[in-house]
Design an enzyme around this catalytic site. Structure first.
Site, PDB file in Angstrom:
ATOM      1  N   ASP A  23      -1.264  92.277  30.914  1.00 53.86           N
ATOM      2  CA  ASP A  23      -1.155  91.981  32.346  1.00 53.86           C
ATOM      3  C   ASP A  23      -2.485  91.635  33.031  1.00 53.86           C
ATOM      4  O   ASP A  23      -3.490  92.323  32.830  1.00 53.86           O
ATOM      5  CB  ASP A  23      -0.602  93.197  33.094  1.00 53.86           C
ATOM      6  N   GLU A  81       8.179  96.526  37.001  1.00 54.28           N
ATOM      7  CA  GLU A  81       6.733  96.643  36.809  1.00 54.28           C
ATOM      8  C   GLU A  81       6.000  95.668  37.730  1.00 54.28           C
ATOM      9  O   GLU A  81       6.588  94.735  38.279  1.00 54.28           O
ATOM     10  CB  GLU A  81       6.354  96.337  35.347  1.00 54.28           C
TER      11      GLU A  81
END
Length: 474
Positions: A21, A196
């Site tokens: 990420d 998320e």
């Protein structure tokens, strides 16, 4: 270095080892900071650090030393960063520089909590706050990925936090003391997996004076084509509560491809821009790259478009024209006839294709990246009203049972498209960015052509431009 077989040449990837990420995206004094989930000891996921790179133009990146290391509170999971211009935190110690505050998840054994770190030297060195964590875990397994911004109307910092399969909002005057505000999502959107990497941002509506709030949420698994995906909600935010404009069962995907996840926006910028991790948790640990694993998408500009009274998130790539290497076609008219494929030889798989569809009398037409035995095919199907990306014969598909796929995106009409190809990825922006697909592929051949085919009727394209893109590695 940076010339390995599958290394993208104008997308960011770390020199080596594992990345996922994007984190801590912030702009300060001419530099875009890109932090990211990083495992420096392996090319598969492991104990998370914050890697770090900077760029002046979002294209040419300089990798810097690791910013944050795991400690006794746990691994350094995803989060964000802000410029604390008014020193609300009291953490500023330099007369010349504003303090940059990073807000991140400390991931311990079955215990996630939120912590902060700060930098007074333009992000080069970091100090973890002595009173971490600043938000304790309330008894939830998944409690992570804080995204923070300053809300001018209520004069406080707002945090979006992923909590199971919903989002919680917190408020703070100083980035240290946080108060729970509200929860969103239990009855809205897709719930095929854990939520998320949230982001809450206000965007302009194209051609209107109105602005709307967009809540961005990644979900894994549960994507329309399998695995990881980004969904979004459009509505309003009053400083405490996010209210969605759509019906509860409405699901909006930001990208229908298999390989766009955990996307978040830069803070402290005038024009909204985000970037995503170009992979999918179904096979991210297995993709055949070495010595690095994973890559980021092209940074994309964001706005809202009202389309038949429906709000849509629109993404368009940042300007790549400074990196055009040579021009193959420039604003030309191209007519496709059945059984008469047009072929354009590509010197390398680093191209941008831009075209408008003036008239289409064919039930479908295709763009194919074609080698001798390998091909990646994009089908614009007007009968089924969809776009398909077929990567079943695109090169190495053996590393995962989930990779060889034909992925689909609904499409009612086709007016224009931009296709960005970089060594082992494609990003397709349709109808001025209102529909997007991002896909990886791993070709093994050297010589490729771009082949255009009409199925059973004429296709008239206008303003067709094709450019080779040069490498942005310094």
């Amino acid at each position: 270095m940076y010339d390995e077989q599958f290394r993208q040449q104008f997308h960011f990837s770390p020199k080596e080892k594992w990345m996922n990420d994007p984190n801590g995206l912030v702009y300060y004094k001419g530099e875009y900071h890109l932090f990211y989930q990083y495992h420096p000891n392996s090319s598969v996921w492991g104990p998370m650090h914050w890697g770090h790179a900077v760029s002046e133009d979002l294209m040419q990146w300089e990798e810097l030393p690791i910013a944050l290391y795991p400690d006794e509170l746990g691994q350094i999971f995803s989060g964000s960063a802000v410029i604390d211009k008014e020193n609300t935190s009291g953490l500023k110690s330099s007369d010349e520089e504003d303090v940059i505050v990073a807000i991140f998840t400390h991931h311990g054994e079955d215990n996630e909590k939120q912590s902060i770190a700060y930098s007074n030297d333009r992000g080069r060195t970091w100090t973890k706050y002595h009173g971490n964590p600043v938000i304790e875990n309330p008894g939830m397994k998944d409690f992570r990925d804080p995204k923070v911004f300053w809300h001018e109307q209520t004069q406080k910092w707002i945090m979006s936090l992923a909590c199971g399969d919903q989002i919680q909002f917190y408020g703070s005057r100083n980035l240290i003391d946080w108060t729970f505000l509200s929860t969103f999502g239990s009855e809205y959107g897709a719930h095929g997996g854990v939520w998320e990497c949230p982001d809450l941002i206000q965007l302009e509506v194209e051609g209107e004076k109105e602005k709307k709030w967009v809540l961005i949420v990644s979900i894994n698994p549960g994507g329309p084509n399998g695995g990881s995906v980004v969904q979004y909600f459009i509505g309003d935010f009053d400083g405490e509560v996010f209210t969605c404009d759509d019906e509860k069962e409405t699901i909006k995907w930001a990208d229908f491809g298999r390989d766009f996840y955990a996307a978040v926006t830069w803070s402290n910028v005038h024009e909204p821009v985000w970037i995503g991790w170009m992979s999918n948790w179904q096979y991210a640990n297995q993709v055949p790259t070495d010595p690095f694993r994973s890559v980021m998408s092209i940074p994309r500009k964001l706005k809202i478009r009202r389309d038949n009274n429906e709000w849509k998130l629109v993404q368009t790539p940042i300007d790549l024209s400074l990196f055009y290497k040579d021009t193959i076609l420039l604003n030309e008219d191209v007519t496709l006839l059945p059984l008469e494929p047009k072929q354009i030889e590509l010197k390398e798989l680093q191209v941008m294709v831009d075209a408008k569809v003036r008239e289409n009398q064919s039930s479908s037409f295709t763009l194919t990246l074609k080698g001798e035995k390998e091909q990646l095919q994009i089908v614009f199907d007007c009968v089924k009203q969809e776009v398909r990306v077929d990567r079943t014969r695109s090169g190495d598909v053996s590393f995962s049972e989930y990779f060889a796929s034909v992925d689909k995106m609904p499409l009612n009409e086709l007016n224009d498209f931009i296709l960005i190809v970089d060594k082992s990825s494609i990003e397709l922006f349709v109808n001025q960015g209102s529909s997007v697909m991002t896909e990886l592929f791993y070709p093994s051949e050297q010589n490729y052509t771009l082949e255009w085919n009409a199925t059973d009727g004429e296709v008239h394209l206008s303003n067709v431009s094709i450019h080779h893109i040069e490498s942005t590695w310094k």
